[in-house]
Each structure stands twice: as C-alpha cells, then as structure tokens.
Design an enzyme around this catalytic site. Structure first.
Site, PDB file in Angstrom:
ATOM      1  CB  ALA A 194      70.899  26.559  68.941  1.00  0.00           C
ATOM      2  CG  HIS A 234      68.767  39.039  22.113  1.00  0.00           C
ATOM      3  ND1 HIS A 234      68.827  37.810  22.170  1.00  0.00           N
ATOM      4  CD2 HIS A 234      68.188  39.364  23.319  1.00  0.00           C
ATOM      5  CE1 HIS A 234      67.992  37.339  23.302  1.00  0.00           C
ATOM      6  NE2 HIS A 234      67.499  38.376  23.941  1.00  0.00           N
ATOM      7  CG  LEU A 249      66.342  36.923  55.745  1.00  0.00           C
ATOM      8  CD1 LEU A 249      65.562  36.222  54.641  1.00  0.00           C
ATOM      9  CD2 LEU A 249      67.409  35.873  56.161  1.00  0.00           C
ATOM     10  CB  THR A 281      64.223  21.636  58.126  1.00  0.00           C
ATOM     11  OG1 THR A 281      63.992  21.155  59.522  1.00  0.00           O
ATOM     12  CG2 THR A 281      63.099  20.945  57.311  1.00  0.00           C
ATOM     13  CG  LEU A 282      65.879  25.519  52.941  1.00  0.00           C
ATOM     14  CD1 LEU A 282      64.803  24.884  51.885  1.00  0.00           C
ATOM     15  CD2 LEU A 282      65.729  26.813  53.078  1.00  0.00           C
ATOM     16  CD  GLU A 304      73.278  37.611  18.407  1.00  0.00           C
ATOM     17  OE1 GLU A 304      73.479  36.220  18.691  1.00  0.00           O
ATOM     18  OE2 GLU A 304      72.703  38.284  19.317  1.00  0.00           O
ATOM     19  NE  ARG A 340      73.197  37.404  56.225  1.00  0.00           N
ATOM     20  CZ  ARG A 340      72.456  37.699  57.005  1.00  0.00           C
ATOM     21  NH1 ARG A 340      71.778  38.915  57.020  1.00  0.00           N
ATOM     22  NH2 ARG A 340      71.987  36.801  58.103  1.00  0.00           N
TER      23      ARG A 340
END
Length: 340
Positions: free
Chosen positions: A165, A53, A207, A274-275, A55, A187
């Site tokens: 749809a 880190h 995706l 649904t999600l 520090e 995206r």
C-alpha cells in the site's frame, strides 16, 4: 511380496477409490476382497464422511463367513480407530480375512497402526504395494494428514520494492487486472481463504472468488478470520455463500488443526502482514505466491513485518518453483519446504 495378480487388483482398487468424493476430511479409498488365487469376491469404496469405509463396504455385500481366509486389497492402510464409523481392522478380523495387502500407510494420529495390529493378530500383511501411485491418488489428503493441518498458501500483491500500500493506505490497485483474475482462480482452487481482523476492518473484503465481471465462480473457498476483534455485522464477508469461521489466533497450530478436522485441506492466506508474519514465524506456510508490479512506492507498508529474522544468516530462503508473467506483473511461486 505382492503377486502380479495382487498388484493388478490394487490398480483396480485405485480406480474404485476415485468414485469417492475428491474433497473433505476423509481420503479416497478402494478395497477388493479376493480369494487366495485372485478371484474377486466383492469390492467397495468410501463414499464420504459418515459412510462405511471401503473395507466395510466391500465386506457388507458378502454372506457371513464368505470372506474367511480371503485377501483384502486396500489402497490405504486399514484404519485403527473409532470415529463416525468403527475401525476397519475390527471388521477385517471379524470377517476372518487371512491376508491384507495395502498401498499407502495411514499417517493419521489416531487412525494409523492398522497394519501392525492386523499382523499382531496373525494376519499376513503386505504394505507399501504401489505406494507411489497411491500417494498420487490421495493428493493433498496425505500431506495434510502428516502435518495435521491444511496446506497453507500465502499470497500477496506488492510493488517492486515490497510495498502492499502507499503511505496513505491506498492499495487499489497495485497490480493489474490479469494478476487479480489469476488470484481469483487461485482462491477458487483452495478449500478456504483467510485474513486477519485488521484486514477485515481496513478493507472489508468479500473473500469470494469472482470472474472479471464480478460474477461468483462455481467453487467458493470457505472464509476464515483470525484475530481477537469482532467482525462487524455489516462486513461483506457475512454475505459470503459460506458462513465464516472465526479464531482468535492465540494458537495458530491448534486453529489450523481444527480447520483440517472440518475438512479444509488447502488454505489461501490473503492478509494482512501481521497474520502472514505470524504464520511464517511459526513455520506454518507451505507455499508463497507473490505478484510483483513494476511500481515503486517506498514507505513502511510492507508485505511482512517481523518474521524472526535477526541476521542475514537467519533469512528464510524459499525455493523458487515458478515464474509467470501476468499482464505487466510477474507472479512468483515459492516453496517453503526446508524452512518449516
């Protein structure tokens, strides 16, 4: 109160912090070790998960006892937990640091409380110095640390009457090419992209983030699937540049928390209804992006299903933050702040 010199050094700590990686599970942090009169002894920054880190990085360049009685100026409150590395609080105490000046408070479940522990050990602690600047530097790391999950953007494309749809299930293409190109840029700006298993089975989405010619953009979101059904071996998302993560979706809060632990700060939710509805019901959506096409379809294939609204008084009322025309369509951006 922080001196003018300490504030000057804090601004330099912000600049040091920007040498670290912008994305990932850990924040960007810079640290300066200085004498009480403001002479810089050393400096350091966090270079990514698993590395020292800020520090510790600053202290590591000094000889033993060289920091005794010195001041540490840190852009984020020193951490108070053991993860891949030890607590920064311990390192500062072992070095004999007499004063610690930090900007933003650490909201982490396990890492917060460093300032209080330092003060209890007799260290002079000054927090909240240039905190607004520090919060801007930390960007989306800070709200995700407070929420213990990624920031979730829910996106859909629908007709003017809210249909995603036609009654026969056809949905390519409700919106025009400009909206689709815009959505692919969104995206690419997110760490991960999610769909439900129903969408995987019905649409077989890749995706990926692509340009108008179908070429993959440089930045690709990590694919995530929610649902109890298996992802077919032939699914397009199995050819994604990143391996997909699969949750059964029984505990969405836990799943999102796990995603953040994996370094996902922003999640782009593509479908299906649904999600999307489950996440809205659970108060786990931060932003909605809706592309509306000038088309009327009718039927029951809506962007959302049951979101827990029983009367008009229960309606979720997100705040409209932007309206942009994308070709013949309109993109609405709304904040769910106040509805969580």
């Amino acid at each position: 109160m922080a001196t003018d010199r300490e504030q000057q050094l804090m601004r330099h700590a912000f600049a040091l912090a920007q040498n670290g990686p912008e994305r990932g599970v850990n924040p960007r942090v810079g640290c300066i070790i200085a004498t009480p009169d403001g002479t810089v002894l050393s400096e350091g920054w966090h270079m990514g998960a698993g590395t020292p880190h800020a520090e510790v990085a600053a202290l590591s360049t000094l000889a033993k006892d060289a920091a005794r009685g010195a001041t540490a100026i840190v852009s984020l409150e020193p951490c108070n937990h053991t993860g891949r590395t030890g607590p920064c609080v311990d390192a500062l105490l072992d070095a004999g640091i007499a004063r610690v000046v930090f900007a933003a408070s650490d909201p982490g479940r396990h890492s917060r409380g460093g300032g209080a522990r330092l003060a209890a050990a007799g260290v002079d602690v000054e927090g909240g110095v240039l905190a607004a600047d520090a919060e801007a530097l930390l960007g989306d790391w800070l709200p995700t640390a407070r929420l213990h999950r990624p920031l979730v953007t829910l996106k859909w494309a629908s007709s003017l009457d809210g249909r995603t749809a036609a009654p026969d299930g056809s949905s390519m293409w409700i919106t025009g090419p400009e909206s689709r190109a815009d959505a692919h840029l969104l995206r690419a700006r997110h760490d991960a992209i999610a769909v439900g298993t129903g969408t995987v089975l019905a649409d077989d989405p890749s995706l990926t983030a692509r340009d108008a010619d179908g070429v993959l953009l440089d930045a690709q979101p990590v694919p995530v699937v929610f649902g109890r059904r298996a992802v077919p071996e032939s699914a397009a998302l199995r050819r994604h540049p990143h391996p997909f993560t699969h949750y059964d979706g029984r505990d969405l809060s836990h799943d999102l928390s796990d995603l953040r632990d994996r370094g996902v700060r922003t999640l782009f939710l593509e479908g299906g209804a649904t999600l999307a509805s489950a996440l809205l019901r659970a108060g786990l959506v931060d932003t909605i992006v809706a592309y509306l096409a000038p088309a009327l379809i009718g039927g029951d294939r809506l962007a959302l299903t049951d979101i827990g609204v029983r009367t008009i008084d229960d309606a979720l009322r997100p705040q409209l933050t932007d309206v942009t025309r994308t070709g013949d369509d309109v993109r609405l951006t709304l904040s769910m702040k106040g509805n969580r």
